[in-house]
Design an enzyme around this catalytic site. Structure first.
Site, PDB file in Angstrom:
ATOM      1  N   ASP A 149      45.030  74.755  75.479  1.00  0.00           N
ATOM      2  CA  ASP A 149      45.572  74.651  74.123  1.00  0.00           C
ATOM      3  C   ASP A 149      44.445  74.402  73.117  1.00  0.00           C
ATOM      4  OD1 ASP A 149      48.059  74.798  75.294  1.00  0.00           O
ATOM      5  OD2 ASP A 149      48.328  72.620  75.342  1.00  0.00           O
TER       6      ASP A 149
HETATM    7  N1  URA Z   1      48.359  71.825  80.126  1.00  0.00           N
HETATM    8  C1  URA Z   1      48.601  71.640  78.825  1.00  0.00           C
HETATM    9  O1  URA Z   1      49.623  71.110  78.445  1.00  0.00           O
HETATM   10  N2  URA Z   1      47.669  72.073  77.944  1.00  0.00           N
HETATM   11  C2  URA Z   1      46.499  72.637  78.307  1.00  0.00           C
HETATM   12  O2  URA Z   1      45.673  72.975  77.456  1.00  0.00           O
HETATM   13  C3  URA Z   1      46.255  72.813  79.673  1.00  0.00           C
HETATM   14  C4  URA Z   1      47.196  72.406  80.571  1.00  0.00           C
END
Ligand code: URA
Length: 229
Positions: free
Chosen positions: A101
């Protein structure tokens, strides 16, 4: 690999230039003129462009330390693409093996080898991803077992695969998962009434992040092989 992809990987032609020249009959595969850009080229095939032998550039395997506020995409959107930190040629040929993310930091693998990245991202290969997670509420001991049994995420028909939780402090854990569902870590903690306040990927498989934020390096041949299994 498709002929148009092979041509892009062995020349400086863009995809549309490659397609146009293939359709004009400029390429031969094993001495036959091939006008169909979707036809397959195999490792033992000989490809000529107007009589000159072409060789595909070798695959690239890159480890990067993703900064916060960048996105795992080839193009900028609300946030800039993390590729702005990557000063290599033919960036459009690369893709990310397991996205993070925008607000997540840590290890990202980047490649142009789709078979290799499949091994890293497909859950059946059980490739471990190690996350350091900061939590808004203190974590209770029973969560270790819950994560091992599998968590029911909203909108999913099956429990998550067994995950290993190592409690570092009441508000910080190390989590190892082998899947990569959308927002998986945040959704796992949300499902048990907690909230992720920081998320950082420390390792994929047995390869650990060892470059500073915003930096990158090529994987060694040994690391590439290790991650492929
Ligand atoms: N899980 C998440 O919620 N976000 C990420 O960036 C990676 C794994």
């Amino acid at each position: 690999m498709r002929l148009d992809k092979f041509v892009c990987k062995s020349t400086s032609l863009t995809r549309s230039e490659a397609i146009s020249k293939i359709q004009q009959g400029e390429f031969q595969v094993n001495s036959d003129v091939v006008n169909d850009e979707s036809s397959q080229v195999h490792a033992n095939n000989t490809v000529l462009w107007n009589g000159t032998l072409l060789q595909a550039r070798p695959f690239r395997y890159i480890l990067m330390h993703k900064p916060t506020g960048t996105i795992c995409s080839n193009v900028d959107e609300v946030y800039p693409s993390l590729f702005k930190h990557l000063d290599v040629d033919h960036v459009s040929e690369l893709h990310i093996a397991g996205r993070l993310d925008a607000d997540t930091t840590g290890m990202v693998l980047i490649t142009d080898d789709g078979h290799w990245s499949y091994n890293i991202t497909t859950p059946t290969k059980l490739c471990a991803k190690v996350y350091r997670v900061g939590l808004s509420r203190p974590i209770s001991d029973d969560v270790v077992d819950k994560f091992l049994q599998g968590i029911q995420l909203q909108g999913e028909s099956e429990l998550t695969a067994p995950a290993t939780l190592d409690v570092i402090t009441a508000h910080e854990v190390l989590l190892i998962i082998t899947e990569g569902k959308f927002h998986q870590v945040k959704r796992m903690f949300s499902a048990i009434g907690n909230k992720v306040v920081s998320l950082h990927r420390e390792a994929i498989g047995e390869v650990y992040l060892d470059v500073d934020v915003g930096q990158w390096r090529y994987l060694t041949a040994e690391e590439v092989l290790r991650l492929a299994h």
